[in-house]
Design a protein around this motif. Structure first.
Motif, PDB file in Angstrom:
ATOM      1  N   ASN A   1       0.850  -1.191   0.000  1.00 34.79           N
ATOM      2  CA  ASN A   1       0.000   0.000   0.000  1.00 34.79           C
ATOM      3  C   ASN A   1       0.887   1.243   0.000  1.00 34.79           C
ATOM      4  O   ASN A   1       1.827   1.336   0.787  1.00 34.79           O
ATOM      5  CB  ASN A   1      -0.893   0.040   1.244  1.00 34.79           C
ATOM      6  CG  ASN A   1      -2.088  -0.874   1.140  1.00 34.79           C
ATOM      7  OD1 ASN A   1      -2.460  -1.323   0.063  1.00 34.79           O
ATOM      8  ND2 ASN A   1      -2.701  -1.166   2.277  1.00 34.79           N
ATOM      9  N   LEU A   2       0.562   2.203  -0.863  1.00 39.29           N
ATOM     10  CA  LEU A   2       1.271   3.478  -0.905  1.00 39.29           C
ATOM     11  C   LEU A   2       0.450   4.548  -0.195  1.00 39.29           C
ATOM     12  O   LEU A   2      -0.776   4.452  -0.099  1.00 39.29           O
ATOM     13  CB  LEU A   2       1.543   3.889  -2.359  1.00 39.29           C
ATOM     14  CG  LEU A   2       2.407   2.919  -3.172  1.00 39.29           C
ATOM     15  CD1 LEU A   2       2.509   3.399  -4.625  1.00 39.29           C
ATOM     16  CD2 LEU A   2       3.791   2.779  -2.560  1.00 39.29           C
ATOM     17  N   ASP A   3       1.123   5.585   0.284  1.00 38.68           N
ATOM     18  CA  ASP A   3       0.456   6.656   1.034  1.00 38.68           C
ATOM     19  C   ASP A   3      -0.599   7.388   0.213  1.00 38.68           C
ATOM     20  O   ASP A   3      -1.532   7.965   0.766  1.00 38.68           O
ATOM     21  CB  ASP A   3       1.486   7.669   1.558  1.00 38.68           C
ATOM     22  CG  ASP A   3       2.366   7.077   2.657  1.00 38.68           C
ATOM     23  OD1 ASP A   3       1.967   6.057   3.264  1.00 38.68           O
ATOM     24  OD2 ASP A   3       3.452   7.629   2.897  1.00 38.68           O
ATOM     25  N   ASP A   4      -0.464   7.387  -1.124  1.00 43.06           N
ATOM     26  CA  ASP A   4      -1.409   8.127  -1.971  1.00 43.06           C
ATOM     27  C   ASP A   4      -2.644   7.311  -2.356  1.00 43.06           C
ATOM     28  O   ASP A   4      -3.447   7.741  -3.176  1.00 43.06           O
ATOM     29  CB  ASP A   4      -0.709   8.651  -3.227  1.00 43.06           C
ATOM     30  CG  ASP A   4      -0.168   7.548  -4.121  1.00 43.06           C
ATOM     31  OD1 ASP A   4      -0.437   6.346  -3.857  1.00 43.06           O
ATOM     32  OD2 ASP A   4       0.531   7.878  -5.105  1.00 43.06           O
ATOM     33  N   GLY A   5      -2.790   6.106  -1.754  1.00 45.05           N
ATOM     34  CA  GLY A   5      -3.983   5.302  -2.013  1.00 45.05           C
ATOM     35  C   GLY A   5      -3.795   4.232  -3.073  1.00 45.05           C
ATOM     36  O   GLY A   5      -4.678   3.397  -3.267  1.00 45.05           O
ATOM     37  N   ARG A   6      -2.677   4.237  -3.777  1.00 47.96           N
ATOM     38  CA  ARG A   6      -2.408   3.208  -4.777  1.00 47.96           C
ATOM     39  C   ARG A   6      -1.787   1.984  -4.115  1.00 47.96           C
ATOM     40  O   ARG A   6      -1.339   2.043  -2.977  1.00 47.96           O
ATOM     41  CB  ARG A   6      -1.436   3.715  -5.853  1.00 47.96           C
ATOM     42  CG  ARG A   6      -1.971   4.859  -6.687  1.00 47.96           C
ATOM     43  CD  ARG A   6      -0.942   5.346  -7.694  1.00 47.96           C
ATOM     44  NE  ARG A   6       0.244   5.836  -6.986  1.00 47.96           N
ATOM     45  CZ  ARG A   6       1.434   6.045  -7.563  1.00 47.96           C
ATOM     46  NH1 ARG A   6       1.617   5.809  -8.846  1.00 47.96           N
ATOM     47  NH2 ARG A   6       2.455   6.481  -6.844  1.00 47.96           N
ATOM     48  N   VAL A   7      -1.766   0.877  -4.872  1.00 46.13           N
ATOM     49  CA  VAL A   7      -1.023  -0.312  -4.473  1.00 46.13           C
ATOM     50  C   VAL A   7       0.088  -0.520  -5.494  1.00 46.13           C
ATOM     51  O   VAL A   7      -0.155  -0.470  -6.702  1.00 46.13           O
ATOM     52  CB  VAL A   7      -1.928  -1.562  -4.393  1.00 46.13           C
ATOM     53  CG1 VAL A   7      -1.093  -2.829  -4.219  1.00 46.13           C
ATOM     54  CG2 VAL A   7      -2.918  -1.431  -3.247  1.00 46.13           C
ATOM     55  N   GLN A   8       1.301  -0.718  -5.001  1.00 45.42           N
ATOM     56  CA  GLN A   8       2.435  -1.033  -5.866  1.00 45.42           C
ATOM     57  C   GLN A   8       2.622  -2.540  -5.852  1.00 45.42           C
ATOM     58  O   GLN A   8       2.649  -3.160  -4.786  1.00 45.42           O
ATOM     59  CB  GLN A   8       3.705  -0.349  -5.377  1.00 45.42           C
ATOM     60  CG  GLN A   8       4.910  -0.655  -6.246  1.00 45.42           C
ATOM     61  CD  GLN A   8       6.189  -0.040  -5.695  1.00 45.42           C
ATOM     62  OE1 GLN A   8       6.324   0.186  -4.491  1.00 45.42           O
ATOM     63  NE2 GLN A   8       7.119   0.240  -6.580  1.00 45.42           N
ATOM     64  N   VAL A   9       2.745  -3.122  -7.045  1.00 42.64           N
ATOM     65  CA  VAL A   9       2.974  -4.553  -7.192  1.00 42.64           C
ATOM     66  C   VAL A   9       4.298  -4.735  -7.920  1.00 42.64           C
ATOM     67  O   VAL A   9       4.489  -4.193  -9.009  1.00 42.64           O
ATOM     68  CB  VAL A   9       1.833  -5.232  -7.992  1.00 42.64           C
ATOM     69  CG1 VAL A   9       2.120  -6.715  -8.194  1.00 42.64           C
ATOM     70  CG2 VAL A   9       0.497  -5.033  -7.287  1.00 42.64           C
ATOM     71  N   VAL A  10       5.218  -5.456  -7.301  1.00 43.83           N
ATOM     72  CA  VAL A  10       6.490  -5.799  -7.936  1.00 43.83           C
ATOM     73  C   VAL A  10       6.510  -7.308  -8.096  1.00 43.83           C
ATOM     74  O   VAL A  10       6.297  -8.038  -7.118  1.00 43.83           O
ATOM     75  CB  VAL A  10       7.694  -5.318  -7.104  1.00 43.83           C
ATOM     76  CG1 VAL A  10       9.002  -5.819  -7.711  1.00 43.83           C
ATOM     77  CG2 VAL A  10       7.695  -3.804  -6.990  1.00 43.83           C
ATOM     78  N   ALA A  11       6.720  -7.775  -9.323  1.00 48.21           N
ATOM     79  CA  ALA A  11       6.726  -9.212  -9.602  1.00 48.21           C
ATOM     80  C   ALA A  11       7.912  -9.555 -10.484  1.00 48.21           C
ATOM     81  O   ALA A  11       8.193  -8.845 -11.448  1.00 48.21           O
ATOM     82  CB  ALA A  11       5.429  -9.626 -10.285  1.00 48.21           C
ATOM     83  N   GLU A  12       8.591 -10.634 -10.131  1.00 47.89           N
ATOM     84  CA  GLU A  12       9.691 -11.139 -10.947  1.00 47.89           C
ATOM     85  C   GLU A  12       9.406 -12.588 -11.312  1.00 47.89           C
ATOM     86  O   GLU A  12       8.929 -13.365 -10.486  1.00 47.89           O
ATOM     87  CB  GLU A  12      11.029 -11.018 -10.213  1.00 47.89           C
ATOM     88  CG  GLU A  12      11.446  -9.585 -10.009  1.00 47.89           C
ATOM     89  CD  GLU A  12      12.861  -9.434  -9.484  1.00 47.89           C
ATOM     90  OE1 GLU A  12      13.514 -10.451  -9.166  1.00 47.89           O
ATOM     91  OE2 GLU A  12      13.325  -8.286  -9.393  1.00 47.89           O
ATOM     92  N   GLY A  13       9.717 -12.920 -12.555  1.00 47.62           N
ATOM     93  CA  GLY A  13       9.500 -14.269 -13.069  1.00 47.62           C
ATOM     94  C   GLY A  13       9.573 -14.213 -14.577  1.00 47.62           C
ATOM     95  O   GLY A  13      10.093 -13.256 -15.157  1.00 47.62           O
ATOM     96  N   SER A  14       9.033 -15.226 -15.235  1.00 39.30           N
ATOM     97  CA  SER A  14       9.035 -15.213 -16.700  1.00 39.30           C
ATOM     98  C   SER A  14       8.091 -14.109 -17.186  1.00 39.30           C
ATOM     99  O   SER A  14       7.132 -13.737 -16.492  1.00 39.30           O
ATOM    100  CB  SER A  14       8.596 -16.562 -17.257  1.00 39.30           C
ATOM    101  OG  SER A  14       7.208 -16.767 -17.039  1.00 39.30           O
ATOM    102  N   ARG A  15       8.367 -13.571 -18.375  1.00 37.35           N
ATOM    103  CA  ARG A  15       7.515 -12.515 -18.924  1.00 37.35           C
ATOM    104  C   ARG A  15       6.071 -12.994 -19.030  1.00 37.35           C
ATOM    105  O   ARG A  15       5.136 -12.250 -18.729  1.00 37.35           O
ATOM    106  CB  ARG A  15       8.026 -12.054 -20.295  1.00 37.35           C
ATOM    107  CG  ARG A  15       7.143 -10.968 -20.905  1.00 37.35           C
ATOM    108  CD  ARG A  15       7.739 -10.365 -22.147  1.00 37.35           C
ATOM    109  NE  ARG A  15       8.904  -9.550 -21.868  1.00 37.35           N
ATOM    110  CZ  ARG A  15       8.853  -8.260 -21.502  1.00 37.35           C
ATOM    111  NH1 ARG A  15       7.688  -7.664 -21.344  1.00 37.35           N
ATOM    112  NH2 ARG A  15       9.947  -7.582 -21.289  1.00 37.35           N
ATOM    113  N   GLU A  16       5.870 -14.245 -19.433  1.00 35.20           N
ATOM    114  CA  GLU A  16       4.518 -14.774 -19.606  1.00 35.20           C
ATOM    115  C   GLU A  16       3.768 -14.790 -18.271  1.00 35.20           C
ATOM    116  O   GLU A  16       2.612 -14.381 -18.190  1.00 35.20           O
ATOM    117  CB  GLU A  16       4.599 -16.189 -20.205  1.00 35.20           C
ATOM    118  CG  GLU A  16       3.240 -16.815 -20.506  1.00 35.20           C
ATOM    119  CD  GLU A  16       2.682 -17.649 -19.356  1.00 35.20           C
ATOM    120  OE1 GLU A  16       1.449 -17.754 -19.252  1.00 35.20           O
ATOM    121  OE2 GLU A  16       3.484 -18.170 -18.553  1.00 35.20           O
TER     122      GLU A  16
END
Length: 93
Positions: free
Chosen positions: A40-55
């Motif tokens: 959760n970000l302070d401005d109300g957004r959610v940040q999603v970080v994902a690593e893996g295959s492009r597909e």
């Protein structure tokens, strides 16, 4: 097409206080072989970080945009990069 990538997505809308991060983690685990986090970000957004295959990362991004998420997604902005590693699984932060 299936090289290893890092996806960073910022999700706008009513995405805090509705279980969004939990469901994002569950979806990443369902897809499999995706590591990272949802935050959760302070401005109300959610940040999603994902690593893996492009597909697999693309599948997660498609789900974020599909409207099958809790709350209401008004938009998703993403950038693609090379993976940095350091994640053992997909976490909620």
């Amino acid at each position: 097409m299936n090289e290893e990538v890092r996806l960073t997505a910022w999700v706008r809308g009513r995405v805090q206080g509705v279980g969004f991060r939990w469901f994002t983690r569950a979806k990443a685990l369902e897809i499999g072989a995706v590591s990272g986090f949802a935050l959760n970000l302070d401005d109300g957004r959610v940040q999603v970080v994902a690593e893996g295959s492009r597909e697999r990362c693309q599948r997660l991004l498609d789900w974020l945009r599909a409207g099958d998420t809790p709350g209401r997604v008004d938009g998703v902005t993403e950038i693609w990069d090379t993976p940095r590693g350091g994640y053992e699984s997909f976490a909620i932060r």
